[in-house]
Structure formats: C-alpha cells, structure tokens
Design an enzyme around this catalytic site. Structure first.
Site, mmCIF file in Angstrom:
data_model
loop_
_atom_site.group_PDB
_atom_site.id
_atom_site.type_symbol
_atom_site.label_atom_id
_atom_site.label_comp_id
_atom_site.label_asym_id
_atom_site.label_seq_id
_atom_site.Cartn_x
_atom_site.Cartn_y
_atom_site.Cartn_z
ATOM 1 N N LYS A 150 0.817 -1.212 0.000
ATOM 2 C CA LYS A 150 0.000 0.000 0.000
ATOM 3 C C LYS A 150 0.854 1.266 0.000
ATOM 4 C CE LYS A 150 -3.970 -2.342 1.621
ATOM 5 N NZ LYS A 150 -5.127 -2.490 2.427
ATOM 6 N N LYS A 238 -4.769 -12.546 -5.477
ATOM 7 C CA LYS A 238 -5.600 -13.413 -4.612
ATOM 8 C C LYS A 238 -7.067 -12.956 -4.635
ATOM 9 C CE LYS A 238 -5.293 -11.124 -0.229
ATOM 10 N NZ LYS A 238 -5.275 -11.120 1.185
ATOM 11 N N LYS A 241 -11.993 -9.547 -0.796
ATOM 12 C CA LYS A 241 -13.264 -8.847 -0.589
ATOM 13 C C LYS A 241 -13.189 -7.429 -1.124
ATOM 14 C CE LYS A 241 -13.644 -10.703 3.888
ATOM 15 N NZ LYS A 241 -13.493 -10.348 5.269
HETATM 16 P P1 AMP Z 1 -9.733 -11.345 5.683
HETATM 17 O O1 AMP Z 1 -10.937 -11.418 4.802
HETATM 18 O O2 AMP Z 1 -8.613 -10.592 5.016
HETATM 19 O O3 AMP Z 1 -10.031 -10.885 7.062
HETATM 20 O O4 AMP Z 1 -9.196 -12.843 5.791
HETATM 21 C C1 AMP Z 1 -9.754 -13.819 6.646
HETATM 22 C C2 AMP Z 1 -8.975 -15.111 6.501
HETATM 23 O O5 AMP Z 1 -9.096 -15.634 5.166
HETATM 24 C C3 AMP Z 1 -7.473 -14.942 6.747
HETATM 25 O O6 AMP Z 1 -7.005 -16.066 7.473
HETATM 26 C C4 AMP Z 1 -6.863 -14.931 5.369
HETATM 27 O O7 AMP Z 1 -5.543 -15.437 5.357
HETATM 28 C C5 AMP Z 1 -7.804 -15.881 4.609
HETATM 29 N N1 AMP Z 1 -7.862 -15.532 3.174
HETATM 30 C C6 AMP Z 1 -8.253 -14.333 2.658
HETATM 31 N N2 AMP Z 1 -8.215 -14.359 1.304
HETATM 32 C C7 AMP Z 1 -7.781 -15.614 0.952
HETATM 33 C C8 AMP Z 1 -7.541 -16.262 -0.306
HETATM 34 N N3 AMP Z 1 -7.745 -15.643 -1.460
HETATM 35 N N4 AMP Z 1 -7.107 -17.557 -0.269
HETATM 36 C C9 AMP Z 1 -6.904 -18.205 0.910
HETATM 37 N N5 AMP Z 1 -7.122 -17.640 2.117
HETATM 38 C C10 AMP Z 1 -7.560 -16.364 2.159
#
Ligand code: AMP
Ligand code: TRP
Length: 374
Positions: A150, A238, A241
């Site tokens: 970022k 990746k 959201k």
């Molecule tokens: P977050 O939505 O960033 O709070 O992520 C919640 C959990 O999902 C964390 O443990 C991330 O490492 C995992 N995560 C988020 N995006 C991915 C993805 N594209 N592939 C695998 N794990 C993910």
C-alpha cells in the site's frame, strides 16, 4: 460429512515451536505454566466472506472446534476494518459485523464450543496493543508486505500520501495483541497472514525477554492445503473482498446461478487440455485448486485422476461449478435462515464479548504486573 470437517490440517513449517505443556485448567494456567493449546483467529468485517476465506481459513476454524483445545476464540476484527481507505460508512460496518457473524454461524461455528465475539467490545486488545507498540521496531513494520504494497507507490524521498495512516502501519501490532491477549498457541489463517504471525512471535519474544517472564507462548500458523485462492478475473492476484469487480470472487452468500455464471466467466487460456501448470496456466490451476479444495484432493492429481478425460474449458468449468455449488449451498441456506434470527445472532455476539472480556482481562492483569504498572 461436510467439507469443513474433512480437511487435513497442517501446522506451518516456518512456525516456531509453540510452548506446549500438558493440559492445565484455565484457572490453573499461570505465567510460569502456559496453557496447552489455545486457538485464536480473526476475520475483517469488510463485506461478505468469500470462497477464498472459506477454503483458506474458515473451514479449519470449524474443524478445530472439535479437536482438543483449552479454548477456541474467533473474532470479528472491526477495529482492523477501520484501516480501510476510504473509510467504511458506519451503517455498512454495522451490517458487515452482523453478516460476518451470520456467515460464521452458518458455516458451523458453534457458540457452545467457541467464543465468537466482536474485537472492539474487548478493550484489552487495544490496551495490550499500546504495550506491544512500545517493544516493536519501526523497521519490522516497514518490512510488512501488506504495508509495502500500500505504501509502495510513494518514492522513498517524498512524504507518504495522506491516505497512508498510522492505523495501517500499526495494523500488525493490533493483530499480535489479538493473538497474545488470549496467549494463543495456534492461529488458523491463510498464507497471506503468515508474515503477520511471524511478527507476532517476534513481538512476543521481545516482550518475554525484556520483562524476564514466560508470559506469551509463540503462536503458530495452522494452514489448509488451499493456501491461496486466486481471483477468477485475474488469476495472478488473490481472491479478495476489497476487489471492485464482484465477478472476481464467489461470496458464500451467492446463489447457485451466480456461482455458475462467475465460474463460466473465469479467466483461463486458449488451450483445451486440462493440465496442472500453475506457472504457465494460472487460470486453469486456480480452477483445479478450487475443485481440489472442495473435494479434499490434490490438485496436481486431477488431470490424470478424477478429471481424467475432461477436455475443453467449458467442460472443466461445469465440473468446478458443480462442486463449488455443492460446497457453498449449505452455508448459504443456513445464512438465509439466520436472516430471520437477528436477535439470536446479536445474543451470540454479546455473550461471546463477555466471555472474551473475561479471558482477555486475565492476561491484561498479568501484563500490568509484568511491566510494573500494578
Ligand atoms: P480477511 O478477509 O482478510 O479478514 O481474511 C480472513 C482469513 O481468510 C485470513 O485467514 C486470510 O488469510 C484468509 N484468506 C483471505 N483471502 C484468501 C484467499 N484468497 N485464499 C486463501 N485464504 C484467504
Ligand atoms: N489480518 C487478518 C486478515 O486480514 C485478520 C486478523 C486480525 C487476524 N487479527 C487477527 C487473523 C488475529 C488471525 C489472528 O485476514
């Protein structure tokens, strides 16, 4: 058996060895005898959790509830969501917190087995964050990939753009506090969080050394085989959201038709054969990874195994869509049912907040004694 309970878990090999002693009761756990196995993880309430969240992290949250552990604590990390830029409107944040709780309950987080709570409602997280900020080197935070990505657009010799906030820089210290305030030993997360886990261990080590106390165990990452699910529209990034294009991800609340359409539209290549070649064929590899993760198989084995004889991207996408639909459907149906149970979802969080506060306050007392504030 649902996919959530089938996945084989593995502890990240890079992780330092956690302090593991024979089980002691919560009451008996002291700074000198850390508890055996305490599980903690968090998810940001920024929109609806997607398939990458589920396959990379959340399904092992469910699975870990049924393994022996002294405590299992899952947090909706709303304080972390404040680092979003531009800021999330308050009504959106409120809805996202509630909907994240709904999704977590829908996929099988059981409030009888786990503490499910909202981070901001447990003040000890931010209290510990300050103490940890005082033992964290700026150099460590400068090395964090998420920060570098970022901050990367500004040349080193100019002031950082106004959009770069202290909250984003200190984000990993708050994450370390989330983990250490429960003296967690195991943290189920996707691969993108491993660097933050490493930092949490470094911070724990410095604290223990500075204050000559074995207060914090070294938390280890716990991973699934689906370490990184990629975007459907750009298989080199990746699934996320925050991506502007909703076709890039499959939300756990998507209908069967939406899922099928999104997978049909996934970026692949012009080769009709189905081969496992993540480097040269990232789009096909991502589809194979999705199929493999949903069915608990090794993606490399699919072209000569379960998907032998499948030719053409349309046919491959059809197979993948079917198994993703099967995986998402029970979660989505339960999520929709919980739409009529607003009071129940709120009660679960309120009860979780109270239980988390009790656990976190006990550690905060130890921290205050350790540093000489009490
Ligand atoms: P977050 O939505 O960033 O709070 O992520 C919640 C959990 O999902 C964390 O443990 C991330 O490492 C995992 N995560 C988020 N995006 C991915 C993805 N594209 N592939 C695998 N794990 C993910
Ligand atoms: N940073 C994590 C993510 O973006 C969310 C998070 C915050 C977290 N605190 C945590 C994950 C503590 C595990 C443990 O996914």
């Amino acid at each position: 058996m649902p996919a959530a309970t089938r996945t084989v878990l593995s502890v990240a090999t890079t992780a330092a060895t956690a302090t593991t002693r024979s089980a002691t009761s919560a009451a008996a756990a002291t700074a000198a005898s850390p508890p055996a196995r305490r599980i903690l993880s968090g998810i940001q309430p920024t929109g609806v959790p997607h398939l990458g969240n589920f396959l990379g992290a959340l399904r092992q949250w469910v699975q870990l509830q049924d393994q022996p552990a002294q405590s299992v604590v899952y947090s909706i990390v709303d304080l972390h969501a404040l680092t979003a830029h531009p800021p999330v409107p308050p009504t959106t944040l409120r809805d996202s917190i509630h909907n994240s709780a709904r999704v977590l309950l829908a996929l099988g987080i059981d409030p009888k087995k786990s503490i499910l709570f909202q981070q901001s409602q447990v003040p000890a997280h931010t209290q510990l964050q300050w103490v940890l900020t005082c033992v964290t080197s700026v150099g460590w935070l400068n090395r964090m990939t998420q920060w570098k990505t970022k901050a990367g657009s500004s040349p080193a010799d100019t002031a950082p753009p106004a959009a770069l906030k202290m909250g984003l820089f200190a984000y990993p210290v708050l994450q370390a506090a989330d983990i250490l305030i429960y003296r967690a030993t195991h943290v189920p997360v996707g691969e993108d969080q491993h660097q933050h886990l490493e930092l949490a261990r470094d911070i724990a080590k410095v604290f223990n050394t500075n204050y000559k106390i074995n207060l914090f165990p070294m938390p280890q990452a716990v991973s699934t085989s689906a370490k990184r699910i990629m975007s459907l529209t750009d298989p080199t990034a990746k699934m996320s959201k925050s991506h502007a294009n909703p076709k890039s991800r499959i939300d756990l609340t998507d209908s069967d038709t939406q899922i099928t359409k999104k997978i049909r539209g996934a970026v692949t290549d012009s080769d009709a054969s189905v081969t496992w070649d993540p480097e040269h064929r990232p789009g096909v590899a991502n589809l194979l990874s999705l199929y493999a993760a949903c069915r608990d198989l090794d993606p490399a084995s699919l072209p000569e195994g379960e998907l032998k004889g499948v030719v053409g991207m349309a046919n491959l996408k059809q197979k993948v869509a079917e198994c993703v639909v099967d995986t998402v459907r029970p979660v989505r149906d339960e999520y929709l049912r919980l739409g009529g149970e607003e009071a129940y979802v709120r009660e679960v969080l309120e009860e979780g907040n109270a239980r988390a506060r009790a656990e976190a306050d006990a550690t905060w007392e130890m921290v205050m004694k350790a540093v000489g504030m009490k």
